[in-house]
Design an enzyme around this catalytic site. Structure first.
Site, mmCIF file in Angstrom:
data_model
loop_
_atom_site.group_PDB
_atom_site.id
_atom_site.type_symbol
_atom_site.label_atom_id
_atom_site.label_comp_id
_atom_site.label_asym_id
_atom_site.label_seq_id
_atom_site.Cartn_x
_atom_site.Cartn_y
_atom_site.Cartn_z
ATOM 1 N N THR A 1 9.211 21.396 -42.439
ATOM 2 C CA THR A 1 9.603 20.037 -42.073
ATOM 3 C C THR A 1 10.253 19.989 -40.693
ATOM 4 O O THR A 1 9.836 19.220 -39.817
ATOM 5 C CB THR A 1 10.607 19.498 -43.119
ATOM 6 O OG1 THR A 1 10.026 19.667 -44.415
ATOM 7 C CG2 THR A 1 10.887 18.029 -42.892
ATOM 8 N N VAL A 2 11.261 20.824 -40.488
ATOM 9 C CA VAL A 2 12.001 20.770 -39.220
ATOM 10 C C VAL A 2 11.137 21.265 -38.064
ATOM 11 O O VAL A 2 11.085 20.642 -36.993
ATOM 12 C CB VAL A 2 13.317 21.579 -39.318
ATOM 13 C CG1 VAL A 2 14.033 21.582 -37.975
ATOM 14 C CG2 VAL A 2 14.225 20.997 -40.401
ATOM 15 N N ARG B 1 3.693 31.405 -42.577
ATOM 16 C CA ARG B 1 3.305 32.323 -43.641
ATOM 17 C C ARG B 1 1.803 32.245 -43.887
ATOM 18 O O ARG B 1 1.167 33.218 -44.192
ATOM 19 C CB ARG B 1 4.074 31.981 -44.921
ATOM 20 C CG ARG B 1 4.644 33.243 -45.550
ATOM 21 C CD ARG B 1 5.463 32.960 -46.780
ATOM 22 N NE ARG B 1 6.110 31.652 -46.758
ATOM 23 C CZ ARG B 1 7.201 31.368 -47.456
ATOM 24 N NH1 ARG B 1 7.776 32.290 -48.190
ATOM 25 N NH2 ARG B 1 7.740 30.175 -47.425
ATOM 26 N N GLY C 1 12.293 12.899 -53.101
ATOM 27 C CA GLY C 1 12.433 13.920 -52.067
ATOM 28 C C GLY C 1 13.821 13.976 -51.433
ATOM 29 O O GLY C 1 14.022 14.651 -50.426
ATOM 30 N N GLU D 1 16.474 18.629 -53.765
ATOM 31 C CA GLU D 1 15.585 19.772 -53.956
ATOM 32 C C GLU D 1 15.296 19.953 -55.452
ATOM 33 O O GLU D 1 16.064 19.493 -56.302
ATOM 34 C CB GLU D 1 16.274 21.051 -53.447
ATOM 35 C CG GLU D 1 16.753 20.996 -52.024
ATOM 36 C CD GLU D 1 15.630 21.213 -51.013
ATOM 37 O OE1 GLU D 1 14.610 21.832 -51.371
ATOM 38 O OE2 GLU D 1 15.774 20.745 -49.869
ATOM 39 N N LYS E 1 28.927 24.190 -44.413
ATOM 40 C CA LYS E 1 29.159 23.421 -43.186
ATOM 41 C C LYS E 1 30.647 23.399 -42.845
ATOM 42 O O LYS E 1 31.028 23.482 -41.672
ATOM 43 C CB LYS E 1 28.610 22.004 -43.350
ATOM 44 C CG LYS E 1 27.081 21.993 -43.483
ATOM 45 C CD LYS E 1 26.568 20.677 -44.049
ATOM 46 C CE LYS E 1 25.046 20.655 -44.114
ATOM 47 N NZ LYS E 1 24.530 19.523 -44.929
#
Lengths: 383, 383
Positions: free
Chosen positions: A18-19, A50, A192, A195, A210
Site C-alpha cells: 500500500t505505502v 516478493r 479495511g 487488520e 509510536k
C-alpha cells in the site's frame, strides 16, 4: 547556488504494498514540482517485491522489479532506500546493510525503531548513512519534524495524543451508534480500517511503539513498551461512552508522555482516557490522529491530521526523501537529528524512566448496584 | 560525524524589544541542550538598541549593546543577524546589507516580506546569504516549515486559518460575554492584547500580510494585499455572534487562500466567516491561532498554537537560528526554501491571481424589520 549539473537521485523501494505504491504514485504525480524545489532529478530505479507477477493497483515497468531485495541495498548507484516491508527481521538486516554502506534509509517501520532504534542510530553515527522516519508516527502529520526542528527551542512537559486511527475509528463509531466493540470491530475489518489480526492496534501496542519514538525524540531515552502501562480498548462498552458524554467527557485511547522536571523522570503510557469535551482532541474523530505538545517556550501546540492510509503515509515518506536529498547534497551531518545517538544520549543523561507504580491519575469507576439502602456504604467499606 | 573543532556561531540581534528579549532569555535557558543538538556553540555577541540606558526586563552585559545597528550587519565575525526591529524602512536597508554580505538573516517581519519579499529573495539568490522567517506567521506554530518541508509532497487546494490573535481574542470575549467590539477592544488594550493603534490587527491587514506569505510558499506567486478582499471585525456585533451560535456557527476572522486547479487561479482574502461549530477551528479561542491545510496527498492537516507573544515568537526565531546553523554548516543551498526566487517563480508559472470580482461565497444577512405583513416580500423584491 544551483549545482553545476543537476544530479538524479536514485531511489530504491523495499516492498511495494500500500505505502510503496502510494510513494510511486505521488512521487510521479508531483515529480516536476518536487524536482524543481529540490534541484535534482528523482528516479525510483528499483523496487523489491516478493512476487513479480502479482496484480497491483499501480503499474510500473516490470524491469524495475526484483525479488532480490539485497541487490537494491547493495547497489552502489542507489542513494536512498525506502524500507517499506515492515517487520523486525528482514527489514532490520536490510536496513543495517544499507546504513553500513552509507545509504540514506527512509522508513515508517515503528516496530523496528522501537525495538532496535538504539543499535540502528549507533550504526548511523559510525557510518555515513542517515535514517529518516517521519512516517513512523501519525502518518501525514509532520510530528517528527515539528518535535525535532520546529520546536527545537523547547522542552516538553507533556505530549499526549491519539496515535492509533483504528482505535479512534472504533471508539468514534461506538460513541455515535451505541454499538459494541465487537460489532464495530467486525465492521472496521470489513471496511479495511482494522487488520485481520486486530491485537496490535486495539490492545494499544501500535500506539505504544509510536509513544516510544516520541519519548526518545523529546527526552533522549529509549523506553521499552513492556516498561509502559499499555491498555487497549477491548473493555470499553457503549455504556462507558454514554456515561462519559453525560459527564461532559469523551473516551479516547491516548498515548501520554510526561516529564517531571523536578525529578527528571519520564512517564510513558497508553490507555483509554476521559477527555473533557472542550479539549480539541476530544473532537478528533474517526481515523484522524491528533497530538498535543505542552512546551516550555511555545506553549501548547496541537497537530491533527490523517494518521494512516496510503496517501498520508506516502506524504510523510516523500518529505523524508526530500530531507534525504538535502542531506545527500552535502549537509555534513544532519545535526538536528535523532540519529546522532551520542547527542541524544547526552540529552537523556540524568533522565530516568518512571516505573508503573509511580504513575498516578484520576479514575472513573462505573458500578452497577442493586437499588437498596446501604449499598453505597457497603461499596465504600470494601474499596 | 561531529565537526573537528566545535565552532561558535556568533549571533547579532537588531532590536531588543519583547521578541528580542525572549530570544535572549530562551536561548540562554535552553542553551546547553541546543548546543548539544546543533554541535556548535551559540553566542549572542551584539545587540542593537535605540537607547542604551533603557530599563529592560532581561539584563544583558552592557558591552554587548550598541546603538549602531549597521555595525552589527557589517561585522564580518557575525554569522546570523536576527532582524527584530519591524517596519519596512530601516529593517529593509539592514536586511539588504546583511544578505549582500552573505549573512543569514532571521526575522518575523511579515510586513517587510509582504512588501519587499520578491526583491529580498532575489538578493538571497544572487548572494551567499539565507533568509528565514518562521516567526512571521502564526508565532510558535511551525507553519512555514510544515508548508515547505513537512508537506512538500503536496499541492494545496485550500489553506484557511485564524492568523490574528488580537481579533480572535476580541471575538472570543464578545461571544462569551455579549459585550460590544469597542468595549472588548478597550479592555484588550489595557491587557496588552491589542496595540494602541489597533487598525493593523482589527482591520485585517496583519492577517492579510501573513496570508500573502503563505500564498507565496504554497503557490509561488506574490499577491499584493490591495489585490485581496480584506475586511476586519469592527462591524461585528454581539447580535451577530449570538445569532451565529443559534444557527450552529461561530464567527472567526479567517485568512483564506484557495486555488482552483482547473483554471490555476489563486484566491486570497481575509474576512469574518461563519464556521460550523463542529469545525475544530471554531473552538480555537482567545489569542490562539489555527491553520487548516487541505492537501492533495496528506489530506486535511490542522495546526493550533500560540500565534504571538514573547515566548511563542522566540520559539520560532530560535528554530530558525537552528536551521541557519545547519545552512552555515555547509548545506550548499537551502533547496527546500522559498528564498530560491527562481524555483518559486517556476512553481508559480501558469498560476494567476484571481480578482475580487471572481470570489464567490455564501452570505449571512441579518435584517431587523418591522413585524407586519408583506415586509419580507418587500425585502425580497428589493434584493
Amino acid at each position: 547556488m544551483a549545482p553545476s549539473a543537476p544530479r538524479t537521485i536514485r531511489i530504491g523501494l523495499l516492498g511495494f504494498g500500500t505505502v510503496g505504491q502510494g510513494v510511486w504514485k505521488h512521487l510521479h504525480n508531483n515529480r516536476a514540482a518536487l524536482e524543481r524545489r529540490l534541484g535534482v532529478g528523482l528516479d525510483i530505479v528499483r523496487i523489491g517485491v516478493r512476487d513479480l507477477k502479482k496484480e497491483r493497483e499501480v503499474k510500473v515497468p516490470v524491469a524495475r522489479l526484483t525479488t532480490d531485495l539485497g541487490s537494491i541495498v547493495d547497489d552502489p548507484t542507489i542513494d536512498i532506500v525506502c524500507e517499506l516491508i515492515g517487520g523486525v527481521t528482514t527489514a532490520r538486516t536490510l536496513t543495517e546493510r544499507a546504513l553500513k554502506s552509507g545509504k540514506v534509509v527512509v522508513t515508517g517501520n515503528k516496530a523496528l525503531i522501537c525495538e532496535h532504534g538504539a543499535e540502528l542510530f549507533r550504526l548511523v553515527q559510525r557510518g555515513r548513512g542517515h535514517y529518516f522516519f517521519e512516517a513512523s508516527v501519525a502518518g501525514g502529520i509532520p510530528i517528527i519534524k515539528t518535535l525535532r526542528e520546529g520546536l527545537i527551542a523547547n522542552r516538553f512537559r507533556l505530549i499526549y495524543g491519539i496515535l492509533n486511527g483504528t482505535c479512534n475509528y472504533i471508539l468514534t463509531r461506538m460513541a455515535k451508534e451505541g454499538r459494541s466493540f465487537q460489532e464495530v470491530l467486525a465492521d472496521a475489518k470489513r471496511l479495511g480500517y482494522a487488520e485481520a489480526d486486530e491485537s496490535l492496534d486495539v490492545d494499544g501496542w501500535d500506539a505504544a511503539h509510536k509513544a516510544v519514538i516520541l519519548a526518545y525524540l523529546a527526552h533522549g531515552r529509549w523506553i521499552k513498551p513492556k516498561q509502559m502501562l499499555v491498555q487497549g480498548i477491548r473493555e470499553i462498552t457503549p455504556h462507558d461512552l454514554s456515561y462519559a458524554r453525560e459527564l461532559g467527557y469523551t473516551i479516547k485511547l491516548l498515548a501520554i508522555i510526561s516529564r517531571d522536571f523536578s525529578t527528571n523522570r519520564v512517564f510513558a503510557r497508553v490507555h483509554p482516557c476521559l477527555l473533557p469535551a472542550r479539549n480539541l482532541l476530544a473532537s478528533v474523530d474517526d481515523v484522524f490522529n491528533g497530538i498535543c505538545l505542552s512546551a516550555d517556550v511555545a506553549g501548547s501546540t496541537l497537530l491533527v491530521g490523517r494518521g494512516a492510509g496510503q496517501d498520508a503515509t506516502a506524504s510523510a515518506v516523500i518529505s523524508d526523501i526530500a530531507d534525504a536529498v538535502v542531506a545527500l547534497r552535502g549537509a555534513p551531518a544532519p545535526v538536528i537529528c535523532e540519529e546522532d545517538a551520542d547527542t541524544y544520549a547526552r540529552l537523556g543523561s540524568g533522565i530516568s524512566i518512571a516505573s508503573l507504580a509511580e504513575i498516578t491519575g484520576r479514575y472513573y469507576l462505573r458500578l452497577t448496584v442493586k437499588d437498596r439502602p446501604g449499598v453505597l456504604a457497603e461499596v465504600a467499606r470494601r474499596a
